[in-house]
Motif scaffolding. Sequence first.
Motif, PDB file in Angstrom:
ATOM      1  N   ARG A   1     -10.871 -17.491  -3.635  1.00  0.00           N
ATOM      2  CA  ARG A   1     -11.661 -18.527  -2.966  1.00  0.00           C
ATOM      3  C   ARG A   1     -13.127 -18.468  -3.371  1.00  0.00           C
ATOM      4  O   ARG A   1     -13.784 -19.507  -3.530  1.00  0.00           O
TER       5      ARG A   1
ATOM      6  N   PHE B   1      -9.893 -24.697  -0.563  1.00  0.00           N
ATOM      7  CA  PHE B   1      -8.718 -24.524   0.286  1.00  0.00           C
ATOM      8  C   PHE B   1      -7.645 -25.549  -0.060  1.00  0.00           C
ATOM      9  O   PHE B   1      -7.952 -26.665  -0.506  1.00  0.00           O
TER      10      PHE B   1
ATOM     11  N   SER C   1      -4.076 -27.156   4.176  1.00  0.00           N
ATOM     12  CA  SER C   1      -4.525 -25.988   4.927  1.00  0.00           C
ATOM     13  C   SER C   1      -4.966 -26.390   6.334  1.00  0.00           C
ATOM     14  O   SER C   1      -5.559 -27.441   6.553  1.00  0.00           O
TER      15      SER C   1
ATOM     16  N   THR D   1      -7.038 -24.504   7.899  1.00  0.00           N
ATOM     17  CA  THR D   1      -8.302 -23.781   8.042  1.00  0.00           C
ATOM     18  C   THR D   1      -9.418 -24.727   8.469  1.00  0.00           C
ATOM     19  O   THR D   1      -9.508 -25.854   8.003  1.00  0.00           O
ATOM     20  N   SER D   2     -10.289 -24.228   9.345  1.00  0.00           N
ATOM     21  CA  SER D   2     -11.440 -25.019   9.778  1.00  0.00           C
ATOM     22  C   SER D   2     -12.413 -25.224   8.618  1.00  0.00           C
ATOM     23  O   SER D   2     -12.619 -24.303   7.800  1.00  0.00           O
TER      24      SER D   2
ATOM     25  N   ALA E   1     -14.897 -22.585   7.577  1.00  0.00           N
ATOM     26  CA  ALA E   1     -14.504 -21.375   6.837  1.00  0.00           C
ATOM     27  C   ALA E   1     -15.218 -21.292   5.501  1.00  0.00           C
ATOM     28  O   ALA E   1     -15.348 -20.195   4.934  1.00  0.00           O
TER      29      ALA E   1
END
Length: 225
Positions: free
Chosen positions: A153, A179, A183, A185-186, A189
Amino acid sequence: MRVLLVEDEREMAAWLERALAQSGFVPDHAHDAQTAEHLLSMSEYDAVIMDLRLPDKHGLVLLREMRNRGDITPVLILTAQGALQDRVRGLNLGADDFLSKPFALEELEARLAALVRRSRGRLVPQMHCGSLVYDSESRAFSLDGAILHLTPREHAALAALITRSGAPMDKAQLFSRVFDHDSDTSPDAIEVVLHRLRKKLAGSDVRIVTVRGLGYMLESLSVDP
C-alpha cells in the motif's frame, strides 16, 4: 495512451475506466467481443485489456482473430487465478501479458506501460522527485541511491504521487489507487499509509505535503541547477 478495455462485468469495467482515466490513460470500453471488433476497426489503440469470459465470444477467439488479420496491438489478458490452460493457449495465440484476478490497479498500469514501451522499442523510463527515483519496469523505489523498502500500500501510494510530482492528488483519487475497489476500508485509512511514508522519507529532500482543499502532493526540497 489510448487503451481498449474489453470487460463485460459492469462494476469492474466502470471502476477500471475511472481509475485508468485518472491515471492519464484514455480508455474506451467494449462490453462484448462484437463491440470490441467494431472499435478496433475504427480506431488505433496502444494496448488492449481483455477479459476472457465475454458473453458472445471467448476472449481467446477474439485474440486469434485479431492476430489472423495482422493486428499486432499489445494485448493484456485478465485471467482467473491459476488458469494455466488459458495462459498457455493465450501465449500460443499471441497474447503479450497476463494478469490474474483479483489484481492491484498499480500492477495493471505498470504492465500496460511496459507492454507499450516494448511495442515501441522505448527505453525503460524512470521518474524522479529530488533524490527519490522510481523505475517503472522493476517497480522499485530508491532514495539517495538506496532501495526504499515499502509495503504494497505504501508502494501504491508513492507510485501514484510520483506520477504527479509537484501537483496535488485528491484524497478519493489516491484512495482508489491504494485500496481495492470493493474494499470496506474507511477513506481515512489513506492517512495511515501517508503517515508511514512520511516517516520513511524523513531526513531526505522529498516530502509529502497536504494541500488544503486539493489533496496531497509529493515535492522535492532541492533546487535544480
